[in-house]
Design a protein around this motif. Structure first.
Motif, short mmCIF file in Angstrom:
data_model
loop_
_atom_site.label_atom_id
_atom_site.label_comp_id
_atom_site.label_asym_id
_atom_site.label_seq_id
_atom_site.Cartn_x
_atom_site.Cartn_y
_atom_site.Cartn_z
N ALA A 93 0.83 -1.20 0.00
CA ALA A 93 0.00 0.00 0.00
C ALA A 93 0.87 1.26 0.00
O ALA A 93 0.58 2.24 -0.70
CB ALA A 93 -0.93 -0.01 1.21
N VAL A 94 1.95 1.24 0.78
CA VAL A 94 2.87 2.38 0.80
C VAL A 94 3.54 2.54 -0.56
O VAL A 94 3.68 3.66 -1.07
CB VAL A 94 3.92 2.20 1.92
CG1 VAL A 94 5.03 3.26 1.81
CG2 VAL A 94 3.25 2.29 3.29
N ALA A 95 3.94 1.42 -1.17
CA ALA A 95 4.58 1.48 -2.49
C ALA A 95 3.65 2.11 -3.52
O ALA A 95 4.09 2.89 -4.38
CB ALA A 95 4.99 0.08 -2.92
N LYS A 96 2.36 1.79 -3.43
CA LYS A 96 1.39 2.34 -4.37
C LYS A 96 1.27 3.85 -4.19
O LYS A 96 1.17 4.60 -5.18
CB LYS A 96 0.05 1.65 -4.18
CG LYS A 96 -1.00 2.05 -5.20
CD LYS A 96 -2.29 1.25 -5.01
CE LYS A 96 -3.34 1.63 -6.05
NZ LYS A 96 -4.59 0.84 -5.86
N ILE A 97 1.28 4.30 -2.94
CA ILE A 97 1.12 5.73 -2.65
C ILE A 97 2.30 6.53 -3.19
O ILE A 97 2.13 7.61 -3.77
CB ILE A 97 0.97 5.96 -1.13
CG1 ILE A 97 -0.38 5.43 -0.65
CG2 ILE A 97 1.11 7.44 -0.78
CD1 ILE A 97 -0.55 5.44 0.85
N ILE A 98 3.51 6.02 -3.01
CA ILE A 98 4.70 6.77 -3.45
C ILE A 98 5.15 6.39 -4.85
O ILE A 98 6.17 6.87 -5.33
CB ILE A 98 5.86 6.61 -2.44
CG1 ILE A 98 6.28 5.14 -2.30
CG2 ILE A 98 5.47 7.19 -1.08
CD1 ILE A 98 7.48 4.95 -1.39
N GLU A 99 4.37 5.49 -5.49
CA GLU A 99 4.57 5.14 -6.90
C GLU A 99 5.96 4.57 -7.17
O GLU A 99 6.70 5.06 -8.03
CB GLU A 99 4.29 6.35 -7.79
CG GLU A 99 2.86 6.86 -7.67
CD GLU A 99 2.61 8.10 -8.53
OE1 GLU A 99 3.57 8.60 -9.14
OE2 GLU A 99 1.46 8.56 -8.57
N VAL A 100 6.30 3.54 -6.41
CA VAL A 100 7.54 2.81 -6.65
C VAL A 100 7.23 1.32 -6.67
O VAL A 100 6.17 0.89 -6.21
CB VAL A 100 8.62 3.10 -5.57
CG1 VAL A 100 8.99 4.57 -5.55
CG2 VAL A 100 8.14 2.64 -4.19
N ALA A 101 8.17 0.53 -7.17
CA ALA A 101 8.01 -0.92 -7.12
C ALA A 101 8.02 -1.38 -5.67
O ALA A 101 8.77 -0.84 -4.85
CB ALA A 101 9.15 -1.58 -7.88
N PRO A 102 7.20 -2.35 -5.30
CA PRO A 102 7.15 -2.81 -3.90
C PRO A 102 8.50 -3.18 -3.32
O PRO A 102 8.75 -2.95 -2.14
CB PRO A 102 6.22 -4.02 -3.98
CG PRO A 102 5.31 -3.73 -5.12
CD PRO A 102 6.18 -3.03 -6.13
N ILE A 103 9.39 -3.72 -4.15
CA ILE A 103 10.71 -4.14 -3.64
C ILE A 103 11.44 -2.96 -3.02
O ILE A 103 12.22 -3.12 -2.07
CB ILE A 103 11.56 -4.80 -4.75
CG1 ILE A 103 12.87 -5.36 -4.19
CG2 ILE A 103 11.84 -3.81 -5.87
CD1 ILE A 103 12.70 -6.43 -3.16
N ARG A 104 11.22 -1.75 -3.54
CA ARG A 104 11.89 -0.56 -2.99
C ARG A 104 11.44 -0.29 -1.56
O ARG A 104 12.22 0.21 -0.74
CB ARG A 104 11.62 0.66 -3.87
CG ARG A 104 12.16 0.54 -5.29
CD ARG A 104 13.65 0.29 -5.30
NE ARG A 104 14.20 0.19 -6.63
CZ ARG A 104 15.40 -0.32 -6.90
NH1 ARG A 104 16.15 -0.75 -5.92
NH2 ARG A 104 15.84 -0.38 -8.13
#
Length: 253
Positions: A93-104
């Motif tokens: 969910a955090v990855a989606k908000i900041i628009e990065v790949a989940p692995i980051r």
């Protein structure tokens, strides 16, 4: 000598990964994720309405093209909401908000010890284990907590109230030994993260029992003879305001 140690460690890692997953030891294996009913990417997770507003406020501190810089405060907010630990779906969910790949996001969450990847107690007690605190008895502090609560390090008590972990230097070496209490008992709304310094084995047990009763004790030094980081019994030198150096006009600065 160093080359031999590295070679031996690589051999150990190869041997670990030749074993079936069920027989691998978490103490020696590399960190990896295994889906469980309460921690898998299919599990729905999102910020509450209140925390969505907090997330917007956090993002407002960063340029729109650098919103990935908000990963740490957003993970912290997610951890507070989720009772002190991060699931894979919360990190997604955090990855989606900041628009990065989940692995980051996984990279950050697994690097910093402030983020917990498994369940912790509503009161997560962290004992400082760095040299100044260790010299002043941090091992005895941890032993007293574990014995009193009947758990091992990183285990959660049966009532879900307490867990005990270790943290490296908390930056209050002059008040060693010390513990931190991360209070997730009220979610992100009432979340606190307080230092308790100059503790003793007896005092940390008292702190646990006060928390169990819902009592809020003042953070900071637990030594009644000290004021903050001042010497026990009060100052013996520097009893007045220091005078400026005679060779410099401080008012002109």
């Amino acid at each position: 000598m160093l080359a031999r140690l590295v070679a031996n460690r690589l051999l150990e890692i190869r041997q670990i990964f030749r074993q079936p997953l069920s027989s691998r030891s978490f103490s020696t294996a590399l960190n990896y994720h295994i889906d469980s009913p309460d921690n898998n990417p299919e599990q729905p997770w999102e910020f509450t309405d209140v925390n969505k507003e907090k997330a917007k406020e956090i993002l407002s501190h960063y340029p729109s093209n650098y919103k990935q810089s908000a990963v740490i405060p957003l993970l912290d907010l997610a951890q507070q909401q989720h009772g002190g630990w991060l699931t894979v779906s919360a990190m997604n969910a955090v990855a989606k908000i900041i628009e990065v790949a989940p692995i980051r996001v996984y990279e950050v969450a697994t690097f910093y010890s402030m983020f917990n990847r498994s369940k912790v107690g509503k009161y997560h007690l962290l004992v400082c284990g760095t040299t100044p605190c260790m010299i002043r008895g941090s091992r005895e502090i941890e032993d007293a907590l574990l014995k009193h609560l009947g758990v091992k390090r990183n285990e959660v008590t049966k009532d879900g109230l307490f867990s005990v972990g270790e943290m490296e230097c908390m930056g209050c070496c002059v008040n060693a030994p010390m513990i931190t209490v991360a209070d997730y008992s009220s979610g992100s709304k009432g979340y606190t993260y307080n230092y308790y310094e100059d503790v003793t084995p007896k005092r940390v047990v008292e702190i646990v029992e006060m928390l169990r009763k819902g009592e809020k004790l003042p953070p900071g030094t637990q030594n009644p003879l000290r004021i903050k980081s001042g010497p026990e019994g009060g100052n013996t030198t520097l009893l007045s305001e220091p005078k400026p150096p005679p060779c410099r006009d401080l008012d002109a600065c």
